[in-house]
Design a protein around this motif. Structure first.
Motif, PDB file in Angstrom:
ATOM      1  N   GLU A   3       0.828  -1.194   0.000  1.00  0.00           N
ATOM      2  CA  GLU A   3       0.000   0.000   0.000  1.00  0.00           C
ATOM      3  C   GLU A   3       0.870   1.255   0.000  1.00  0.00           C
ATOM      4  N   THR A   4       0.274   2.345  -0.446  1.00  0.00           N
ATOM      5  CA  THR A   4       1.001   3.603  -0.598  1.00  0.00           C
ATOM      6  C   THR A   4       1.657   4.049   0.704  1.00  0.00           C
ATOM      7  N   GLU A   5       0.973   3.808   1.836  1.00  0.00           N
ATOM      8  CA  GLU A   5       1.500   4.256   3.122  1.00  0.00           C
ATOM      9  C   GLU A   5       2.905   3.719   3.390  1.00  0.00           C
ATOM     10  N   PHE A   6       3.147   2.484   3.008  1.00  0.00           N
ATOM     11  CA  PHE A   6       4.445   1.875   3.315  1.00  0.00           C
ATOM     12  C   PHE A   6       5.569   2.517   2.504  1.00  0.00           C
ATOM     13  N   LYS A  23     -16.857   1.671  -2.224  1.00  0.00           N
ATOM     14  CA  LYS A  23     -15.842   2.449  -2.932  1.00  0.00           C
ATOM     15  C   LYS A  23     -16.407   3.713  -3.560  1.00  0.00           C
ATOM     16  N   GLU A  24     -17.744   3.788  -3.649  1.00  0.00           N
ATOM     17  CA  GLU A  24     -18.373   4.972  -4.231  1.00  0.00           C
ATOM     18  C   GLU A  24     -18.575   6.086  -3.204  1.00  0.00           C
ATOM     19  N   VAL A  25     -18.410   5.774  -1.919  1.00  0.00           N
ATOM     20  CA  VAL A  25     -18.597   6.786  -0.880  1.00  0.00           C
ATOM     21  C   VAL A  25     -17.422   7.756  -0.910  1.00  0.00           C
ATOM     22  N   PRO A  26     -17.677   9.066  -0.908  1.00  0.00           N
ATOM     23  CA  PRO A  26     -16.570  10.043  -0.919  1.00  0.00           C
ATOM     24  C   PRO A  26     -15.619   9.803   0.251  1.00  0.00           C
ATOM     25  N   SER A  27     -14.338   9.687  -0.056  1.00  0.00           N
ATOM     26  CA  SER A  27     -13.358   9.329   0.968  1.00  0.00           C
ATOM     27  C   SER A  27     -13.205  10.402   2.041  1.00  0.00           C
ATOM     28  N   ASP A  28     -13.533  11.661   1.716  1.00  0.00           N
ATOM     29  CA  ASP A  28     -13.345  12.722   2.706  1.00  0.00           C
ATOM     30  C   ASP A  28     -14.378  12.677   3.828  1.00  0.00           C
ATOM     31  N   LEU A  29     -15.396  11.796   3.711  1.00  0.00           N
ATOM     32  CA  LEU A  29     -16.352  11.615   4.803  1.00  0.00           C
ATOM     33  C   LEU A  29     -15.781  10.755   5.927  1.00  0.00           C
ATOM     34  N   PHE A  30     -14.787   9.931   5.597  1.00  0.00           N
ATOM     35  CA  PHE A  30     -14.224   9.012   6.582  1.00  0.00           C
ATOM     36  C   PHE A  30     -13.163   9.740   7.410  1.00  0.00           C
ATOM     37  N   ARG A  41      -6.429  10.829   6.621  1.00  0.00           N
ATOM     38  CA  ARG A  41      -6.968  11.948   5.838  1.00  0.00           C
ATOM     39  C   ARG A  41      -5.901  13.025   5.624  1.00  0.00           C
ATOM     40  N   LEU A  42      -5.142  13.336   6.677  1.00  0.00           N
ATOM     41  CA  LEU A  42      -4.107  14.362   6.543  1.00  0.00           C
ATOM     42  C   LEU A  42      -3.042  13.929   5.543  1.00  0.00           C
ATOM     43  N   THR A  43      -2.645  12.670   5.579  1.00  0.00           N
ATOM     44  CA  THR A  43      -1.625  12.208   4.630  1.00  0.00           C
ATOM     45  C   THR A  43      -2.164  12.142   3.210  1.00  0.00           C
ATOM     46  N   GLU A  44      -3.451  11.833   3.047  1.00  0.00           N
ATOM     47  CA  GLU A  44      -4.053  11.827   1.723  1.00  0.00           C
ATOM     48  C   GLU A  44      -4.080  13.226   1.114  1.00  0.00           C
ATOM     49  N   LEU A  45      -4.068  14.244   1.947  1.00  0.00           N
ATOM     50  CA  LEU A  45      -4.017  15.626   1.477  1.00  0.00           C
ATOM     51  C   LEU A  45      -2.592  16.047   1.118  1.00  0.00           C
TER      52      LEU A  45
END
Length: 310
Positions: free
Chosen positions: A119-122, A272-279, A190-194
Motif C-alpha cells: 500500500e502507498t503508506e508503506f 468504494k463509491e462513498v466520498p473518501s473525505d467523509l471518513f 486523511r491528513l496524509t491523503e491531502l
C-alpha cells in the motif's frame, strides 16, 4: 525498528491464554492456521474489544474506555493515543486488506499488512516488516476458511501455521469498540491523503462514541461510521505548518450532514463509491510544534442520536 508483527503476536498470545475470561474462542483450521474469534460465534466484550484494538495497532497505541453522553444518554467512548502514528495507525491499524476468496470475504487490518507492504503508506513511510508469525484482524460476517488463511500466508510469505486470523462482525461489542477506536487513524490517514508527510505527524489522540450493537451488519456499519464522522474528535501534533488542515475533518466533505445509512442506500452499498473525505472525525485540532493551533469542524449530536437510536 521493532517488528510490528512480533509485538502483536505477544498480545495474541495473551488473548489465547485468557480466551475464556475475554469471551473469545480460539481454534485451529485444517491447514494449522489459528482463528481467534472476537465476535462471530463468541460474544467477546469490552476487554476483548480493547485488546483487539491493541493487536490492530501492534501494541504501539494506548486505548482507553470511559463514559460520555449523547442527548442526555450515558454512552461509552473509546480514546486512542499514540506517539508512533505512522507505524501504529497507517502501517498496522488501517483497514487496507480486502481478504476475498471463493468462500470468504472480509476487511483486514493489523500488522500482517506490513509483511506485504504494497500500500502507498508503506512507500511514504519507508517501512516493511519481517517476521515469521503474523496476525490479521478481519471485519466479516463469515467464519474464516482455509483459503482465507492461505491467502494471508502466501502474500505475507509465511507458513499457514504462522497465521493468526482474528475475526469479528461489525455488529458485535468488539466491532463497535474497534471501529470507535479509529478516529485517530482516520484523521491521520486523511491528513496524509491531502499530501502531508506522515513522518511529520508526531502524536495523535482520537475519541469517538461506541455505538450500541446493531441487529444487522448494515445498520452496524452505518452506525460505526456515523459515530466518527459526527461524534468523533481528534488531536494531532505535527512538525510543519500546512494550508490544508481545514480539510481534515469530515465537515469539509460535500456530503457531510447526511447519515451514512442514507448515503450507503443511495449508492447501493458500494463502499468504494462513498466520498473518501467523509471518513474522518467530525472535529480536529492540529497543533504545530512551535507554531499555531488550528481547530476545524464540529460534532452533530442530534444526527448522532438519531443514528444510534437514542
Amino acid at each position: 525498528m521493532e517488528s510490528l508483527n512480533r509485538m502483536a503476536i505477544e498480545l495474541v498470545d495473551e488473548a489465547l491464554e485468557y480466551a475464556e475470561e475475554l469471551n473469545v474462542g480460539g481454534y485451529d483450521l485444517e491447514n494449522d492456521a489459528t482463528v481467534l474469534d472476537f465476535g462471530l460465534e463468541f460474544d467477546g466484550g469490552i476487554e476483548a474489544g480493547m485488546l483487539l484494538t491493541e493487536i490492530q495497532t501492534a501494541g504501539m497505541a494506548t486505548p482507553s474506555y470511559d463514559l460520555g453522553e449523547i442527548s442526555d444518554a450515558p454512552i461509552p467512548y473509546v480514546s486512542l493515543s499514540t506517539d508512533q502514528p505512522a507505524l501504529s495507525l497507517l502501517c498496522s491499524q488501517k483497514a487496507g486488506w480486502e481478504l476475498t476468496t471463493e468462500d470468504f470475504e472480509g476487511l483486514g487490518s493489523g500488522p500482517a499488512r506490513a509483511l506485504v507492504a504494497e500500500e502507498t503508506e508503506f512507500r511514504r513511510i519507508g517501512y516493511t516488516d519481517a517476521f515469521d508469525l503474523t496476525a490479521l484482524a478481519v471485519e466479516t460476517e463469515d467464519v474464516p476458511t482455509e483459503a482465507a488463511a492461505e491467502q494471508v500466508a502466501d502474500l505475507a510469505e509465511v507458513e499457514t501455521s504462522s497465521v493468526f486470523l482474528l475475526p469479528y462482525s461489525t455488529a458485535s461489542i468488539a466491532g463497535s469498540i474497534t471501529n470507535a477506536a479509529r478516529a485517530a487513524e482516520l484523521a491521520t490517514f486523511r491528513l496524509t491523503e491531502l499530501g502531508y508527510d506522515p513522518l511529520d505527524i508526531v502524536s495523535v489522540t482520537g475519541r469517538a462514541p461506541v455505538p450500541p450493537v446493531a441487529g444487522d451488519e448494515r445498520t452496524a456499519i452505518a452506525r460505526t461510521n456515523d459515530a466518527i464522522a459526527y461524534g468523533g474528535t481528534a488531536h494531532l501534533t505535527v512538525r510543519e505548518d500546512a494550508d490544508h488542515f481545514e480539510s481534515v475533518s469530515s465537515t469539509a466533505a460535500d456530503a457531510h450532514g447526511r447519515p451514512f445509512g442514507e448515503i450507503f442506500d443511495d449508492l447501493e452499498w458500494q463502499f468504494k463509491e462513498v466520498p473518501s473525505d467523509l471518513f474522518a472525525p467530525a472535529k480536529v485540532t492540529i497543533d504545530v510544534v512551535g507554531g499555531p493551533t488550528y481547530v476545524h469542524g464540529e460534532t452533530d449530536e442530534s444526527l448522532l442520536a438519531e443514528s444510534l437510536d437514542l
